[in-house]
Design an enzyme around this catalytic site. Structure first.
Site, PDB file in Angstrom:
ATOM      1  N   GLU A 254      26.094  13.849  21.233  1.00 41.05           N
ATOM      2  CA  GLU A 254      25.795  14.725  21.353  1.00 41.05           C
ATOM      3  C   GLU A 254      24.529  15.217  21.147  1.00 41.05           C
ATOM      4  O   GLU A 254      23.787  13.588  19.918  1.00 41.05           O
ATOM      5  CB  GLU A 254      26.613  15.221  20.049  1.00 41.05           C
ATOM      6  CG  GLU A 254      28.337  15.246  20.735  1.00 41.05           C
ATOM      7  CD  GLU A 254      28.169  16.669  21.093  1.00 41.05           C
ATOM      8  OE1 GLU A 254      27.585  17.444  20.896  1.00 41.05           O
ATOM      9  OE2 GLU A 254      29.432  16.977  22.067  1.00 41.05           O
ATOM     10  N   CYS A 288      21.019  21.105  14.994  1.00 41.27           N
ATOM     11  CA  CYS A 288      21.139  20.709  16.416  1.00 41.27           C
ATOM     12  C   CYS A 288      21.106  21.991  16.730  1.00 41.27           C
ATOM     13  O   CYS A 288      20.839  22.399  18.444  1.00 41.27           O
ATOM     14  CB  CYS A 288      21.898  19.684  16.643  1.00 41.27           C
ATOM     15  SG  CYS A 288      23.850  20.017  16.495  1.00 41.27           S
TER      16      CYS A 288
HETATM   17  P1  NAP Z   1      18.728   9.462  14.851  1.00 47.12           P
HETATM   18  O1  NAP Z   1      17.998   8.628  14.445  1.00 47.12           O
HETATM   19  O2  NAP Z   1      18.772   9.832  16.178  1.00 47.12           O
HETATM   20  O3  NAP Z   1      19.700   8.937  13.554  1.00 47.12           O
HETATM   21  C1  NAP Z   1      21.214  10.058  14.476  1.00 47.12           C
HETATM   22  C2  NAP Z   1      22.165   8.496  14.354  1.00 47.12           C
HETATM   23  O4  NAP Z   1      21.670   7.075  14.773  1.00 47.12           O
HETATM   24  C3  NAP Z   1      22.094   7.514  12.251  1.00 47.12           C
HETATM   25  O5  NAP Z   1      23.264   7.640  11.940  1.00 47.12           O
HETATM   26  C4  NAP Z   1      20.776   6.234  12.703  1.00 47.12           C
HETATM   27  O6  NAP Z   1      21.538   5.045  11.909  1.00 47.12           O
HETATM   28  C5  NAP Z   1      21.391   5.968  14.387  1.00 47.12           C
HETATM   29  N1  NAP Z   1      20.559   5.143  14.788  1.00 47.12           N
HETATM   30  C6  NAP Z   1      19.224   5.017  14.538  1.00 47.12           C
HETATM   31  N2  NAP Z   1      18.648   4.279  15.572  1.00 47.12           N
HETATM   32  C7  NAP Z   1      20.133   3.516  16.453  1.00 47.12           C
HETATM   33  C8  NAP Z   1      19.429   2.509  16.422  1.00 47.12           C
HETATM   34  N3  NAP Z   1      18.552   1.833  17.001  1.00 47.12           N
HETATM   35  N4  NAP Z   1      20.834   2.061  17.464  1.00 47.12           N
HETATM   36  C9  NAP Z   1      21.917   2.462  16.667  1.00 47.12           C
HETATM   37  N5  NAP Z   1      22.320   3.385  15.959  1.00 47.12           N
HETATM   38  C10 NAP Z   1      20.693   4.497  15.609  1.00 47.12           C
HETATM   39  O7  NAP Z   1      19.138  11.229  14.043  1.00 47.12           O
HETATM   40  P2  NAP Z   1      17.929  12.328  13.360  1.00 47.12           P
HETATM   41  O8  NAP Z   1      17.089  12.138  13.042  1.00 47.12           O
HETATM   42  O9  NAP Z   1      19.036  11.211  11.844  1.00 47.12           O
HETATM   43  O10 NAP Z   1      19.183  13.318  13.097  1.00 47.12           O
HETATM   44  C11 NAP Z   1      18.476  14.728  13.575  1.00 47.12           C
HETATM   45  C12 NAP Z   1      19.378  14.756  15.314  1.00 47.12           C
HETATM   46  O11 NAP Z   1      20.109  14.600  15.450  1.00 47.12           O
HETATM   47  C13 NAP Z   1      18.104  15.898  15.329  1.00 47.12           C
HETATM   48  O12 NAP Z   1      17.774  15.244  17.430  1.00 47.12           O
HETATM   49  C14 NAP Z   1      19.426  16.573  15.940  1.00 47.12           C
HETATM   50  O13 NAP Z   1      19.688  17.366  16.965  1.00 47.12           O
HETATM   51  C15 NAP Z   1      20.910  15.879  16.226  1.00 47.12           C
HETATM   52  N6  NAP Z   1      22.227  16.357  16.073  1.00 47.12           N
HETATM   53  C16 NAP Z   1      22.946  16.388  17.152  1.00 47.12           C
HETATM   54  C17 NAP Z   1      23.937  17.138  17.207  1.00 47.12           C
HETATM   55  C18 NAP Z   1      24.457  17.376  18.873  1.00 47.12           C
HETATM   56  O14 NAP Z   1      26.408  17.817  17.824  1.00 47.12           O
HETATM   57  N7  NAP Z   1      24.197  17.486  19.261  1.00 47.12           N
HETATM   58  C19 NAP Z   1      24.579  17.599  16.099  1.00 47.12           C
HETATM   59  C20 NAP Z   1      23.885  16.823  14.894  1.00 47.12           C
HETATM   60  C21 NAP Z   1      22.800  16.529  14.984  1.00 47.12           C
HETATM   61  P3  NAP Z   1      20.499   5.488  10.566  1.00 47.12           P
HETATM   62  O15 NAP Z   1      20.234   7.067   9.605  1.00 47.12           O
HETATM   63  O16 NAP Z   1      21.305   4.488   9.712  1.00 47.12           O
HETATM   64  O17 NAP Z   1      18.627   5.511  11.386  1.00 47.12           O
END
Ligand code: NAP
Length: 484
Positions: A254, A288
């Site tokens: 997602e 998102c």
């Molecule tokens: P993100 O950086 O991808 O982080 C999401 C999760 O991934 C967090 O738990 C983060 O951990 C973890 N993460 C980051 N780097 C990682 C790695 N190298 N290995 C494993 N896990 C890792 O996203 P964000 O910026 O925090 O969140 C916003 C994004 O989520 C936006 O793009 C939004 O559109 C998307 N989103 C999508 C949906 C959907 O249903 N399609 C719903 C909500 C949000 P840490 O926080 O501990 O770094």
């Protein structure tokens, strides 16, 4: 933080039914004022491996339960979430920043997935297929995929986790969760209630930690993890997909969106403004499915803009617990810097700043004022990147085909919205937009009954609805022969 049930505020990893201290802690802050809320156990690869081992061990017993037994436990979990809605919302608002009323809504929304899948668990059904010869019978059964690992973001710290754990547990899978480092407290509170609901040790585990790569690495390289379910950015999703290739894991992704919101000249402008306000400003624009680009047919641009400014003037920016607040802080300083950069770049490239709210001088550093730009162009960064802030950039168009081409001109394909009073246009445009979810004359589209998920680089898999269980079930074909 004042809670009626202080036991909900936990700061240690929840593994195999116990609370685990780690040598190191990491801080969790309130984004409204950057004050420290808690020091939380900093789990890493070791804790993750321990949680996976516990989930593997618990799998045999959990999947052997009848669907009625699993359903009853999940229903109890749902009830506990609703009984503790106020406290869960207080924890959520404190670590995430969204207004308390929105946080309460998120708790009810997250719990609704648990309720839904407690019911859907009873409807896991197979098939009997006509055989090619009379000495055979062909049957299809569905079985849990096994141990599921999940990684979730900070913007919906309760619901994104509940939306994955509920179908996984309903299907008979066991679960290891890694919440975002900004918002681990909501996930740990869910673990408290999971234990109270009677979810057995090892079935639901939470590993918190500041080293996401270490936790994600342990999850993706483990042969004992059958599936990874990820919600987050497209960039990290791609990385995790590549990491999952080696063990050929099932995955659900997602990922990020870039939602267009199209206002046709035949739209009811008042309801279009109301829909845009709902889809844009929830969670201060950090969802998102948030509207990211607004395309307005040029003949109604002026009246639509005036109505929109009037609606935006009613937004109230402040901390989650202030009465009447509708816009909280952004999650941290770098999120605010990104939004400010997108606005500055757009203005430098020719967009006009039509409206920007004035913020109280004493407000915290992470707040961004609701902002309206016009004369945005499709090639501006503000139209190509996820804004993730309370900013609208208006573009105008002359005809339907142009609007659809612009709307589809992105790698993302999560949610799209449009407003029109023409029934034939509603069908035509609804079927032509390349998105997993389309809101037609509606700005709030997500609920447990409906399939949530994207196409293109917004990912694959569906959460919620009767399709949501499929992501956690394997199809097995049994061929009974020798029936002579
Ligand atoms: P993100 O950086 O991808 O982080 C999401 C999760 O991934 C967090 O738990 C983060 O951990 C973890 N993460 C980051 N780097 C990682 C790695 N190298 N290995 C494993 N896990 C890792 O996203 P964000 O910026 O925090 O969140 C916003 C994004 O989520 C936006 O793009 C939004 O559109 C998307 N989103 C999508 C949906 C959907 O249903 N399609 C719903 C909500 C949000 P840490 O926080 O501990 O770094």
């Amino acid at each position: 933080m004042h809670l009626q049930n202080p036991a909900l505020l936990q700061t240690r990893c929840y593994i195999n039914g116990g609370w685990h201290e780690t040598p190191q802690q990491f801080p969790v802050n309130n984004p409204a004022d950057n004050t420290l809320l808690a020091d939380v156990s900093d789990g890493g690869a070791n804790e993750t491996r321990r949680a996976i081992a516990a989930a593997k061990q618990a799998l045999t017993g959990w999947k052997a339960l009848t669907v009625n037994q699993r359903s009853a436990v999940l229903m109890r979990w749902y009830q506990l979430m609703m009984e503790n809605q106020d406290d869960l919302a207080t924890i959520l608002s404190s670590e995430q920043g969204k207004p308390l009323v929105e946080a309460k809504g998120e708790i009810a929304y997250g719990a609704s997935y648990v309720q839904w899948f407690a019911e859907e668990a009873r409807r896991i059904e197979g098939d009997i297929i006509a055989p090619p010869s009379n000495d055979k019978r062909l049957m299809v059964i569905k079985q849990p995929v096994g141990v599921v690992a999940s990684i979730t973001p900070w913007n919906f710290p309760n619901a994104m986790l509940a939306r994955k754990a509920a179908p996984a547990l309903a299907a008979g899978c066991t679960f290891v969760a890694k919440p975002a480092a900004e918002t681990p407290l909501s996930a740990l509170a869910l673990a408290v209630l999971a234990e109270q609901a009677g979810i057995p040790a090892g079935v639901f585990n939470v590993v918190c930690g500041s080293d996401a790569a270490a936790i994600g690495g342990a999850m993706t390289t483990s042969k004992d993890v059958a599936k990874l379910s990820f919600t987050g950015s497209t960039k990290v999703g791609k990385l995790l997909l590549s990491q999952c290739a080696d063990t050929v894991k099932r995955t659900s992704m997602e990922l990020g969106g870039n939602a267009p919101f199209i206002v046709f000249a035949d739209a009811d402008l008042d309801s279009a403004v109301a829909g845009l306000m709902a889809s844009k400003f929830r969670n201060a624009g950090q969802t998102c499915v948030c509207t990211n680009r607004v395309l307005v047919e040029h003949t109604v641009l002026e009246p639509f803009t005036q109505k929109l400014i009037a609606a935006m003037q009613k937004l109230k920016v402040g901390s989650a617990f202030e009465e009447g607040v509708t816009i909280g802080p952004l999650i941290h300083a770098s999120a605010k810097e990104k939004v400010a950069r997108l606005v500055d770049q757009a203005v430098d490239a020719g967009a006009s700043l039509l409206y920007q709210a004035k913020l109280d001088g004493s407000i915290g550093d992470n707040f961004f004022p609701p902002t309206l730009l016009t004369k945005a162009q499709p090639d501006m960064a503000i139209c190509r990147e996820e804004i993730f802030g309370p900013v609208i950039a208006l573009q105008s168009f002359n005809e339907e085909a142009e609007a659809i081409a612009q709307a589809n001109n992105t790698d993302a394909g999560l949610a799209a919205y449009f407003y029109s009073q023409s029934i034939s246009r509603c069908w035509r445009v609804g079927e032509t937009l390349d998105y997993g979810i389309v809101g037609i004359n509606e700005g709030l589209i997500s609920n447990a009954m409906a399939p949530f998920g994207g196409v293109k680089q917004s990912g694959f898999g569906r959460e919620g609805s009767r399709y949501g269980l499929d992501d956690y079930l394997e199809i097995k074909y049994l061929c009974l022969g020798g029936l002579g």
